[in-house]
Design an enzyme around this catalytic site. Structure first.
Site, short mmCIF file in Angstrom:
data_model
loop_
_atom_site.label_atom_id
_atom_site.label_comp_id
_atom_site.label_asym_id
_atom_site.label_seq_id
_atom_site.Cartn_x
_atom_site.Cartn_y
_atom_site.Cartn_z
N GLY A 280 34.52 42.83 39.13
CA GLY A 280 33.56 42.90 40.23
C GLY A 280 33.32 44.33 40.71
N CYS A 281 33.36 44.50 42.02
CA CYS A 281 33.07 45.79 42.62
C CYS A 281 34.13 46.84 42.30
CB CYS A 281 32.94 45.64 44.13
SG CYS A 281 31.57 44.59 44.64
#
Length: 379
Positions: A137-138
């Site tokens: 993800g981030c």
């Protein structure tokens, strides 16, 4: 020592403002019992505008997971090449000089990875290593920097290309009315970013140490639920307080390097939201101004997932860059809860000087944004 060079960042041509987002939420979810909470959360994101790969009318439609993923592939192939070309130019390299491609994305799926298409299409050597990362993800922007650092340390003189491709709008789920998902509708934006880590030479951040940290028993705080309609974003209410547990990891890694995490000259931190930055600043004892580049990304583009740290670095370059030898910290935060952390020093000719670096490439360019070593071991 490996050097993280100036990134290139591109955002799509379609936009949506915070006002338009709030109006849509009021219209589409008028009967939602928690609508006032959702509106307040979106207001508090600090996001003024986001860029989308489709007009908002198309974004709001859901033609199915298969069609969405096919669109992801088409848009990635259309938008990645120009960003890669610019990042290579910033580093004074050509595609054939790259030994590793690290490709990060959590908003679409391809197998083989886009890295195979890039090698076949964009002039990379057939023996170029591929490292696709799809499930961080981030945090993947920070992980990409760290894995490129590791590679260029293991193979002195090698070069790595990082590509972050995030079309978060393709994860919009019109029937998912959970508060976390509705908040994500007003937070995330689309972007493509790329940067080179040079094994020698170059202007930017000389990468000196990296590390990772996982908050125990936090797997369900940020997650995807994979359902028939695609990826459904899950955001736990405990996430905004994450910095109380992650900041000590930054402090400890800096201490291992003989530095103070609260006394760095620059910070390039993933901006999941303003409270994350506020809490991290409080934990480290640094002023809000220290995170100005991350805040600018959040305000102008929204949360562009793995691309945030690269866009923050782009903004540092455009500001002129710090003095040679300035120390800095780069960190990406994401599912796990995971932190990927780098420490380094600014090296080379100041970014605004226009003086060629040792590669022979000019370090002065126009705006980069278009529309349309093992962890814990210092190298």
């Amino acid at each position: 020592m490996p050097v993280l060079c100036r990134p290139a960042v591109a955002v799509p041509e379609h936009t949506i403002t915070r006002r338009e987002t709030l109006d849509l939420a009021r219209r589409l979810h008028a009967g939602h019992e928690q609508l006032p909470l959702v509106l307040r959360l979106i207001e508090n994101t600090g996001v003024a505008k986001r860029h989308l790969v489709q007009p908002i009318e198309a974004t709001l439609a859901h033609p199915g997971f298969e069609a969405r993923n096919a669109l992801y592939e088409r848009e990635a192939k259309a938008r990645v090449p120009a960003v890669v070309e610019e990042a290579l130019a910033h580093a004074g390299l050509e595609a054939r000089d790259v030994d590793l491609i690290v490709y990060v994305s959590c908003t679409g799926f391809m197998m083989p990875s886009l890295t195979a298409w890039m090698i076949n299409t964009l002039g990379f050597r057939s023996d170029t290593r591929q490292l696709p990362i799809a499930q961080l993800g981030c945090a993947a922007g920070g992980a990409a920097v760290n894995r490129a650092h590791d590679f260029c340390t293991a193979y002195p003189g090698a070069n790595a290309l990082i590509v972050a491709c995030e079309f978060c709008s393709l994860c919009y789920q019109p029937t998912d009315l959970t508060v976390g998902n509705l908040l994500s509708n007003g937070l995330f934006g689309d972007a493509v970013a790329a940067a080179v880590v040079r094994g020698s030479g170059g202007v930017g951040i000389r990468l000196e140490r990296n590390g990772s940290h996982l908050v125990p028993d936090s797997e369900d705080w940020i997650a995807y639920k994979v359902r028939e309609t695609g990826f459904h974003f899950v955001l736990d209410k405990r996430v905004p307080g994450t910095m109380e547990q992650l900041a000590p990891a930054l402090v400890d890694l800096a201490a291992l390097h003989g530095q103070d995490a609260g006394r760095q000259d620059f910070y390039l931190v993933h901006a999941g939201g303003p409270r994350i930055l506020d809490d991290l600043g409080s934990q480290l004892g640094v002023p809000a101004e220290a995170f100005r580049h991350s805040r600018a990304t959040l305000t102008e583009y929204g949360n562009i997932a793995s691309g945030v740290v690269l866009d923050a670095l782009r903004r540092l370059f455009e500001e002129g860059g710090p003095a040679a030898g300035a120390t800095g910290l780069l960190a990406g935060f994401g599912p796990g809860i995971t932190a990927e952390i780098s420490l380094g020093r600014w090296t080379g000719v100041p970014a605004h000087s226009g003086v060629p670096d040792q590669t022979g490439a000019s370090t002065h360019t126009g705006a980069s944004t278009h529309t349309g070593v093992p962890a814990g071991v210092a190298s």
